[in-house]
Design a protein around this motif. Structure first.
Motif, mmCIF file in Angstrom:
data_model
loop_
_atom_site.group_PDB
_atom_site.id
_atom_site.type_symbol
_atom_site.label_atom_id
_atom_site.label_comp_id
_atom_site.label_asym_id
_atom_site.label_seq_id
_atom_site.Cartn_x
_atom_site.Cartn_y
_atom_site.Cartn_z
ATOM 1 N N SER A 1 -1.403 2.698 4.682
ATOM 2 C CA SER A 1 -2.057 1.602 3.970
ATOM 3 C C SER A 1 -1.045 0.514 3.652
ATOM 4 N N GLU A 2 -1.559 -0.619 3.231
ATOM 5 C CA GLU A 2 -0.677 -1.732 2.877
ATOM 6 C C GLU A 2 0.112 -1.427 1.612
ATOM 7 N N ALA A 3 -0.473 -0.716 0.668
ATOM 8 C CA ALA A 3 0.236 -0.355 -0.564
ATOM 9 C C ALA A 3 1.412 0.568 -0.248
ATOM 10 N N ARG B 1 5.466 -0.154 -0.761
ATOM 11 C CA ARG B 1 6.377 0.769 -1.447
ATOM 12 C C ARG B 1 7.558 1.139 -0.557
ATOM 13 N N VAL B 2 7.277 1.405 0.714
ATOM 14 C CA VAL B 2 8.340 1.756 1.658
ATOM 15 C C VAL B 2 9.304 0.584 1.834
ATOM 16 N N ALA B 3 8.783 -0.630 1.935
ATOM 17 C CA ALA B 3 9.643 -1.809 2.087
ATOM 18 C C ALA B 3 10.519 -2.017 0.853
#
Length: 147
Positions: free
Chosen positions: A110-112, A116-118
Motif C-alpha cells: 500500500s501507499e502507507a 513508512r519504508v521510505a
C-alpha cells in the motif's frame, strides 16, 4: 567455561555464541538493510557493542573472575576488538543478502507502507554512516588511550 580443555569444544562454544549474536542482530536490525554502507555501519557498530560486554565483562564472569575494566585488560583484548569489528562488517551484508532472498520486504502493498519504508530508509541511511564513523574512531582511540 564448560569444563573442557579441548580446542574443538572451545570452537563449538565460540560458534554457538556467535550464532546467538547473529540472531540478535537479525532481530534488532530487521528491515534496516538498505544498502552496503548502512549494513556495514550497523554491523560494525553491533560488533563493537558486543565486544564491550563480551570480552570485558561476560567472559571474565563466566570464567569465574571479576570484570576486567583496566587499561591493561583493554590493551590485551584489542585484537579481539578488531575481530569483533570484522565479524560485524561481515554479519551486516550477509544478513542483508539473506533478508533480500527470503522476503523482499521492499515490495510494498500500500501507499502507507511505501511511505513508512521510505521514511525508514532515509532515517537508516542518515544514522548508519555516523554511527559507523563514531565506532571506528572509538576503536582507533582505544590503543592510544590505554598506552
Amino acid at each position: 567455561m564448560v569444563g573442557s580443555d579441548s580446542a574443538v569444544v572451545g570452537l563449538v562454544i565460540h560458534l554457538l555464541i556467535s550464532q546467538v549474536v547473529g540472531v540478535t542482530y537479525a532481530v534488532f536490525f530487521r528491515r534496516r538493510s538498505f544498502d552496503a554502507a548502512s549494513v556495514i555501519g550497523w554491523g560494525v557498530s553491533y560488533g563493537f557493542l558486543w565486544w564491550i560486554p563480551g570480552n570485558l565483562t561476560l567472559l571474565p564472569l563466566l570464567l569465574g573472575a571479576a570484570p576486567q575494566w583496566s587499561a591493561a585488560a583493554l590493551a590485551v583484548s584489542f585484537p579481539s576488538l578488531v575481530s569483533h569489528l570484522a565479524y560485524g562488517a561481515v554479519l551486516g551484508p550477509v544478513y542483508q543478502r539473506l533478508e533480500e532472498r527470503v522476503g523482499p520486504w521492499h515490495l510494498t502493498r500500500s501507499e502507507a507502507t511505501a511511505a513508512r519504508v521510505a521514511a525508514r530508509h532515509e532515517q537508516t541511511l542518515s544514522a548508519a554512516p555516523a554511527l559507523c564513523s563514531l565506532t571506528t574512531c572509538v576503536a582507533l582511540l582505544i590503543p592510544i588511550l590505554v598506552s
